[in-house]
Write a protein that holds these residues in place. Sequence first.
Motif, PDB file in Angstrom:
ATOM      1  N   GLN A   1       1.015  -1.210   0.222  1.00 57.02           N
ATOM      2  CA  GLN A   1      -0.077   0.126  -0.322  1.00 57.02           C
ATOM      3  C   GLN A   1       1.138   1.396  -0.025  1.00 57.02           C
ATOM      4  N   VAL A   2       2.036   0.704   1.055  1.00 54.68           N
ATOM      5  CA  VAL A   2       2.813   2.686   0.578  1.00 54.68           C
ATOM      6  C   VAL A   2       3.715   2.804  -0.574  1.00 54.68           C
ATOM      7  N   ALA A   3       3.837   1.197  -1.070  1.00 52.16           N
ATOM      8  CA  ALA A   3       4.430   1.556  -2.406  1.00 52.16           C
ATOM      9  C   ALA A   3       3.484   2.502  -3.709  1.00 52.16           C
ATOM     10  N   VAL A   4       1.850   1.899  -3.796  1.00 58.05           N
ATOM     11  CA  VAL A   4       0.862   2.386  -4.225  1.00 58.05           C
ATOM     12  C   VAL A   4       0.896   4.069  -4.252  1.00 58.05           C
ATOM     13  N   PHE A   5       0.963   3.909  -3.110  1.00 57.63           N
ATOM     14  CA  PHE A   5       0.719   5.773  -2.608  1.00 57.63           C
ATOM     15  C   PHE A   5       2.169   6.114  -2.989  1.00 57.63           C
ATOM     16  N   PHE A   6       3.223   5.857  -3.552  1.00 58.14           N
ATOM     17  CA  PHE A   6       4.106   6.793  -4.238  1.00 58.14           C
ATOM     18  C   PHE A   6       3.945   6.734  -5.470  1.00 58.14           C
ATOM     19  N   VAL A   7       3.717   6.101  -6.109  1.00 60.50           N
ATOM     20  CA  VAL A   7       3.005   5.584  -6.783  1.00 60.50           C
ATOM     21  C   VAL A   7       2.008   6.701  -7.554  1.00 60.50           C
ATOM     22  N   LEU A   8       0.982   7.049  -6.740  1.00 61.75           N
ATOM     23  CA  LEU A   8       0.028   7.985  -7.065  1.00 61.75           C
ATOM     24  C   LEU A   8       0.466   9.275  -6.799  1.00 61.75           C
ATOM     25  N   VAL A   9       1.216   9.003  -6.661  1.00 60.38           N
ATOM     26  CA  VAL A   9       1.960  11.294  -6.076  1.00 60.38           C
ATOM     27  C   VAL A   9       2.764  11.040  -7.296  1.00 60.38           C
ATOM     28  N   VAL A  10       3.542  10.101  -7.672  1.00 58.64           N
ATOM     29  CA  VAL A  10       3.835  10.481  -9.371  1.00 58.64           C
ATOM     30  C   VAL A  10       3.338  10.473  -9.951  1.00 58.64           C
ATOM     31  N   ALA A  11       2.322   9.702  -9.782  1.00 62.93           N
ATOM     32  CA  ALA A  11       1.711   9.736 -11.575  1.00 62.93           C
ATOM     33  C   ALA A  11       1.373  10.597 -12.084  1.00 62.93           C
ATOM     34  N   ALA A  12       0.733  11.815  -9.810  1.00 61.25           N
ATOM     35  CA  ALA A  12      -0.145  12.963 -10.558  1.00 61.25           C
ATOM     36  C   ALA A  12       0.863  13.929 -10.922  1.00 61.25           C
ATOM     37  N   ALA A  13       1.888  13.790 -10.959  1.00 59.10           N
ATOM     38  CA  ALA A  13       3.398  14.800 -11.004  1.00 59.10           C
ATOM     39  C   ALA A  13       3.540  14.378 -12.572  1.00 59.10           C
ATOM     40  N   GLU A  14       3.597  13.929 -12.941  1.00 61.32           N
ATOM     41  CA  GLU A  14       4.054  13.328 -13.691  1.00 61.32           C
ATOM     42  C   GLU A  14       3.043  13.483 -15.029  1.00 61.32           C
ATOM     43  N   VAL A  15       1.083  13.468 -14.234  1.00 60.38           N
ATOM     44  CA  VAL A  15       0.067  13.882 -16.151  1.00 60.38           C
ATOM     45  C   VAL A  15       0.095  15.769 -15.564  1.00 60.38           C
ATOM     46  N   VAL A  16       0.968  16.301 -14.057  1.00 62.97           N
ATOM     47  CA  VAL A  16       0.653  17.673 -14.426  1.00 62.97           C
ATOM     48  C   VAL A  16       1.905  18.095 -15.786  1.00 62.97           C
ATOM     49  N   VAL A  17       3.020  17.631 -15.222  1.00 63.23           N
ATOM     50  CA  VAL A  17       4.078  18.479 -16.469  1.00 63.23           C
ATOM     51  C   VAL A  17       3.814  17.508 -17.780  1.00 63.23           C
ATOM     52  N   GLY A  18       3.913  16.479 -17.868  1.00 64.50           N
ATOM     53  CA  GLY A  18       3.491  15.693 -19.797  1.00 64.50           C
ATOM     54  C   GLY A  18       1.992  16.938 -19.567  1.00 64.50           C
ATOM     55  N   LEU A  19       1.237  17.261 -19.176  1.00 65.59           N
ATOM     56  CA  LEU A  19      -0.407  18.076 -19.644  1.00 65.59           C
ATOM     57  C   LEU A  19       0.360  19.594 -20.213  1.00 65.59           C
ATOM     58  N   ALA A  20       1.087  19.657 -19.398  1.00 70.60           N
ATOM     59  CA  ALA A  20       1.999  21.370 -19.664  1.00 70.60           C
ATOM     60  C   ALA A  20       2.487  21.509 -20.913  1.00 70.60           C
ATOM     61  N   ILE A  21       3.590  20.457 -20.411  1.00 70.84           N
ATOM     62  CA  ILE A  21       4.056  20.631 -22.310  1.00 70.84           C
ATOM     63  C   ILE A  21       3.445  19.464 -23.559  1.00 70.84           C
ATOM     64  N   VAL A  22       2.434  18.873 -23.162  1.00 72.68           N
ATOM     65  CA  VAL A  22       1.240  19.400 -24.604  1.00 72.68           C
ATOM     66  C   VAL A  22       0.470  20.469 -25.134  1.00 72.68           C
ATOM     67  N   VAL A  23       0.181  21.094 -23.679  1.00 67.70           N
ATOM     68  CA  VAL A  23      -0.570  22.314 -24.298  1.00 67.70           C
ATOM     69  C   VAL A  23       0.547  23.352 -24.738  1.00 67.70           C
ATOM     70  N   ALA A  24       1.961  23.182 -24.239  1.00 65.95           N
ATOM     71  CA  ALA A  24       3.035  24.023 -24.941  1.00 65.95           C
ATOM     72  C   ALA A  24       3.227  23.798 -26.409  1.00 65.95           C
ATOM     73  N   VAL A  25       3.086  22.655 -26.559  1.00 64.72           N
ATOM     74  CA  VAL A  25       3.506  22.203 -27.821  1.00 64.72           C
ATOM     75  C   VAL A  25       2.548  22.344 -28.653  1.00 64.72           C
ATOM     76  N   TYR A  26       0.909  22.481 -28.795  1.00 62.21           N
ATOM     77  CA  TYR A  26       0.280  22.718 -29.063  1.00 62.21           C
ATOM     78  C   TYR A  26       0.251  23.642 -29.555  1.00 62.21           C
ATOM     79  N   ARG A  27      -0.059  24.943 -28.195  1.00 61.56           N
ATOM     80  CA  ARG A  27       0.266  26.674 -28.808  1.00 61.56           C
ATOM     81  C   ARG A  27       0.954  26.817 -30.094  1.00 61.56           C
ATOM     82  N   ARG A  28       1.923  26.111 -30.309  1.00 57.23           N
ATOM     83  CA  ARG A  28       3.355  26.631 -30.837  1.00 57.23           C
ATOM     84  C   ARG A  28       3.644  25.608 -31.771  1.00 57.23           C
TER      85      ARG A  28
END
Lengths: 101, 181
Positions: free
Chosen positions: A60-87
């Motif tokens: 369960q601890v591992a899942v907790f960490f995976v959730l946090v890292v996944a949330a960070a990944e989505v934030v950065v990834g979507l920001a990149i997608v939006v930046a690429v789309y804008r350009r």
Amino acid sequence: MTVGPAWYMLLAAGLFVIGIAGVLTRRNALIMFMSIELMLNAVNLTFIAAGTALGDLSGQVAVFFVLVVAAAEVVVGLAIVVAVYRRRGTANVDELSEMSG
Amino acid sequence: MADWISLPVNWVFLVLALVIAFAGVKVVTSRNLIHAALSLVGVLASTAALFLLLSAEFVAWVLVLVYVGAVLVLFLFGIMITRAPMGREVSLDNERRGLAAITALATFALLAGTSWVAFGDVEIEGVGDPITTGDLADSLLGRYLIPFEIVSFVLLAALIGGIALARKDRSPAEEAERTDA
């Protein structure tokens, strides 16, 4: 006799390969992100199933960490997608090929 | 087989597994991005229900809060920003379906085989010594304290990175004007 952890892991394996197929075949960056989320989710399910089967808290601890890292990944990834789309005006990864030699 | 069917837990598992499989396939095959995102909600909610079935309450509710609550909203924002026409999309797939199918099948065989060999005859115990949220909290702020702090730092870094990436870019002309001034 209830369903054992192996059944949960089989389901997780199925979900994981659905994610792999999505990443490999789709062109839209957002769908590829969703497929990655599917794969992370499958891994979480395996962690929880193994943790429950072995009576170990670490699953369960591992899942907790995976959730946090996944949330960070989505934030950065979507920001990149939006930046690429804008350009570039597209979210299609096959059209973003400057870096291929 | 008969006593397998008679247990309600097994029925719940079967239904949730079918929902997950169906919605998962829908996520990667749907031509409509909004439908794909909503199918992802189905997958995540069913997974949270499976976590409850495995008596992992805390992680189940965290999954609902973080994913169904926050990440999906983020995805919907992303879809709306990048795809002004919300309708069907024709060219979402590329041409490497055969390779993808081979990779997926091989990976499935490997994963399923390994987990079956390792856990095929293990039974999930009854309500022997359940892991409570208190145990989880003790371990997070005890044995796993350093990773816990590092992960919070990763979140901060992601926050700053997201803001930096999504900020409005200045055009070269505006940039020159700014340095002149």
